[in-house]
Design a protein around this motif. Structure first.
Motif, PDB file in Angstrom:
ATOM      1  N   GLU A 142     -47.399 102.379  71.832  1.00  0.00           N
ATOM      2  CA  GLU A 142     -47.015 101.146  71.153  1.00  0.00           C
ATOM      3  C   GLU A 142     -46.501 100.161  72.199  1.00  0.00           C
ATOM      4  O   GLU A 142     -45.737 100.535  73.089  1.00  0.00           O
ATOM      5  N   ILE A 143     -46.930  98.896  72.089  1.00  0.00           N
ATOM      6  CA  ILE A 143     -46.509  97.886  73.057  1.00  0.00           C
ATOM      7  C   ILE A 143     -46.322  96.552  72.343  1.00  0.00           C
ATOM      8  O   ILE A 143     -47.145  96.167  71.513  1.00  0.00           O
ATOM      9  N   ALA A 144     -45.229  95.871  72.675  1.00  0.00           N
ATOM     10  CA  ALA A 144     -44.966  94.545  72.104  1.00  0.00           C
ATOM     11  C   ALA A 144     -45.913  93.531  72.746  1.00  0.00           C
ATOM     12  O   ALA A 144     -46.250  93.644  73.931  1.00  0.00           O
ATOM     13  N   PHE A 145     -46.302  92.534  71.971  1.00  0.00           N
ATOM     14  CA  PHE A 145     -47.208  91.512  72.488  1.00  0.00           C
ATOM     15  C   PHE A 145     -46.618  90.820  73.716  1.00  0.00           C
ATOM     16  O   PHE A 145     -47.330  90.544  74.671  1.00  0.00           O
ATOM     17  N   HIS A 189     -57.389  96.359  76.512  1.00  0.00           N
ATOM     18  CA  HIS A 189     -57.665  96.572  75.087  1.00  0.00           C
ATOM     19  C   HIS A 189     -56.427  96.991  74.310  1.00  0.00           C
ATOM     20  O   HIS A 189     -55.694  97.894  74.741  1.00  0.00           O
ATOM     21  N   TYR A 190     -56.245  96.336  73.149  1.00  0.00           N
ATOM     22  CA  TYR A 190     -55.130  96.651  72.261  1.00  0.00           C
ATOM     23  C   TYR A 190     -55.608  96.598  70.819  1.00  0.00           C
ATOM     24  O   TYR A 190     -56.420  95.753  70.446  1.00  0.00           O
ATOM     25  N   TYR A 191     -55.075  97.506  70.042  1.00  0.00           N
ATOM     26  CA  TYR A 191     -55.431  97.628  68.637  1.00  0.00           C
ATOM     27  C   TYR A 191     -54.296  97.043  67.787  1.00  0.00           C
ATOM     28  O   TYR A 191     -53.121  97.265  68.078  1.00  0.00           O
ATOM     29  N   MET A 192     -54.664  96.302  66.745  1.00  0.00           N
ATOM     30  CA  MET A 192     -53.689  95.710  65.827  1.00  0.00           C
ATOM     31  C   MET A 192     -53.560  96.650  64.630  1.00  0.00           C
ATOM     32  O   MET A 192     -54.366  96.585  63.705  1.00  0.00           O
ATOM     33  N   PRO A 193     -52.566  97.556  64.632  1.00  0.00           N
ATOM     34  CA  PRO A 193     -52.497  98.588  63.594  1.00  0.00           C
ATOM     35  C   PRO A 193     -52.327  98.045  62.175  1.00  0.00           C
ATOM     36  O   PRO A 193     -52.749  98.678  61.220  1.00  0.00           O
ATOM     37  N   PHE A 204     -45.879  81.129  71.858  1.00  0.00           N
ATOM     38  CA  PHE A 204     -45.891  82.060  70.743  1.00  0.00           C
ATOM     39  C   PHE A 204     -44.505  82.126  70.114  1.00  0.00           C
ATOM     40  O   PHE A 204     -43.502  81.996  70.810  1.00  0.00           O
ATOM     41  N   SER A 205     -44.461  82.360  68.814  1.00  0.00           N
ATOM     42  CA  SER A 205     -43.175  82.531  68.128  1.00  0.00           C
ATOM     43  C   SER A 205     -42.544  83.848  68.571  1.00  0.00           C
ATOM     44  O   SER A 205     -43.243  84.757  69.046  1.00  0.00           O
ATOM     45  N   GLU A 206     -41.230  83.949  68.398  1.00  0.00           N
ATOM     46  CA  GLU A 206     -40.540  85.206  68.740  1.00  0.00           C
ATOM     47  C   GLU A 206     -41.094  86.366  67.919  1.00  0.00           C
ATOM     48  O   GLU A 206     -41.260  87.468  68.433  1.00  0.00           O
ATOM     49  N   LYS A 207     -41.383  86.117  66.641  1.00  0.00           N
ATOM     50  CA  LYS A 207     -41.934  87.180  65.791  1.00  0.00           C
ATOM     51  C   LYS A 207     -43.284  87.657  66.322  1.00  0.00           C
ATOM     52  O   LYS A 207     -43.558  88.852  66.351  1.00  0.00           O
ATOM     53  N   ALA A 208     -44.135  86.714  66.729  1.00  0.00           N
ATOM     54  CA  ALA A 208     -45.448  87.093  67.280  1.00  0.00           C
ATOM     55  C   ALA A 208     -45.271  87.874  68.582  1.00  0.00           C
ATOM     56  O   ALA A 208     -45.961  88.875  68.810  1.00  0.00           O
ATOM     57  N   LEU A 209     -44.346  87.431  69.425  1.00  0.00           N
ATOM     58  CA  LEU A 209     -44.105  88.116  70.700  1.00  0.00           C
ATOM     59  C   LEU A 209     -43.564  89.528  70.497  1.00  0.00           C
ATOM     60  O   LEU A 209     -43.845  90.428  71.288  1.00  0.00           O
ATOM     61  N   ASP A 210     -42.785  89.715  69.430  1.00  0.00           N
ATOM     62  CA  ASP A 210     -42.196  91.025  69.159  1.00  0.00           C
ATOM     63  C   ASP A 210     -43.132  91.965  68.401  1.00  0.00           C
ATOM     64  O   ASP A 210     -42.839  93.149  68.267  1.00  0.00           O
ATOM     65  N   ASP A 211     -44.239  91.435  67.894  1.00  0.00           N
ATOM     66  CA  ASP A 211     -45.166  92.270  67.134  1.00  0.00           C
ATOM     67  C   ASP A 211     -45.738  93.355  68.047  1.00  0.00           C
ATOM     68  O   ASP A 211     -45.876  93.160  69.256  1.00  0.00           O
ATOM     69  N   THR A 212     -46.047  94.501  67.460  1.00  0.00           N
ATOM     70  CA  THR A 212     -46.506  95.617  68.282  1.00  0.00           C
ATOM     71  C   THR A 212     -47.982  95.931  68.065  1.00  0.00           C
ATOM     72  O   THR A 212     -48.515  95.798  66.970  1.00  0.00           O
ATOM     73  N   PHE A 213     -48.590  96.327  69.153  1.00  0.00           N
ATOM     74  CA  PHE A 213     -49.989  96.707  69.216  1.00  0.00           C
ATOM     75  C   PHE A 213     -50.042  98.138  69.742  1.00  0.00           C
ATOM     76  O   PHE A 213     -49.035  98.682  70.174  1.00  0.00           O
ATOM     77  N   PHE A 237     -48.047  88.579  64.375  1.00  0.00           N
ATOM     78  CA  PHE A 237     -48.965  87.941  65.326  1.00  0.00           C
ATOM     79  C   PHE A 237     -50.081  87.232  64.571  1.00  0.00           C
ATOM     80  O   PHE A 237     -50.384  86.065  64.832  1.00  0.00           O
ATOM     81  N   ALA A 238     -50.707  87.930  63.630  1.00  0.00           N
ATOM     82  CA  ALA A 238     -51.808  87.350  62.847  1.00  0.00           C
ATOM     83  C   ALA A 238     -51.324  86.153  62.032  1.00  0.00           C
ATOM     84  O   ALA A 238     -52.041  85.154  61.907  1.00  0.00           O
TER      85      ALA A 238
END
Length: 160
Positions: free
Chosen positions: A38-41, A109-113, A22-31, A120-121
């Motif tokens: 709130e939790i980072a991927f 389970h995690y929600y993509m706000p 995963f890219s750093e940006k995707a890993l840092d994205d929060t769910f 991530f998307a």
């Protein structure tokens, strides 16, 4: 003729490799966790480090997602050592939680706000849901994009 040559070179030089990390940006994205935190991927993945992870990107409003749930439940019954992480594109947290309960979805389970408008998307380039991915014990992406939970690539990856 030169235009055709340029088009061919452009087409074949595009990077079409499937990513294994995963890219750093995707890993840092929060769910948002089921408990509302709130939790980072990267922290979601870290919780299950060393295990095979099936990621299911879904939404309770998605007819194909709901039709695919029996296949997911079959996987869960056959491959109990695998971690199942569900990432929701629902239109709100209450709809997401109702969907989990209504369809008796078992797993993490995690929600993509921000829905599909997030790093991530962007990284996974969600064009269809359900969308399944497999992360192996070495934290590598081994299945990047399948839309059926009984896809042979997905099953082979979790058998390893």
């Amino acid at each position: 003729m030169n235009v055709l040559l340029i088009l061919l070179i452009s087409f074949f030089s595009c990077n079409t490799e499937t990513p294994t990390k995963f890219s750093e940006k995707a890993l840092d994205d929060t769910f948002i966790s089921f408990e509302g935190e709130e939790i980072a991927f990267k922290n979601i993945l870290e919780k299950h480090k060393g295990k095979t992870i099936v990621i299911d990107i879904w939404a309770s409003w998605c007819g194909d997602c709901i039709k695919g749930m029996p296949k997911v439940k079959k996987l869960q019954s056959e491959y109990k050592d695998v971690v199942y992480v569900f990432l929701s594109l629902d239109r709100g947290e209450s709809a997401w939680k109702r969907g989990i309960e209504k369809y008796q979805v078992k797993g993490a389970h995690y929600y993509m706000p921000k829905g599909k408008d997030c790093d991530f998307a962007d990284f996974v380039n969600i064009s269809w849901i359900p969308r399944y991915m497999v992360i192996n014990e070495a934290s590598e992406i081994v299945v990047f994009n399948v839309i059926e939970a009984d896809d042979e690539k997905l099953i082979e990856a979790i058998k390893k």
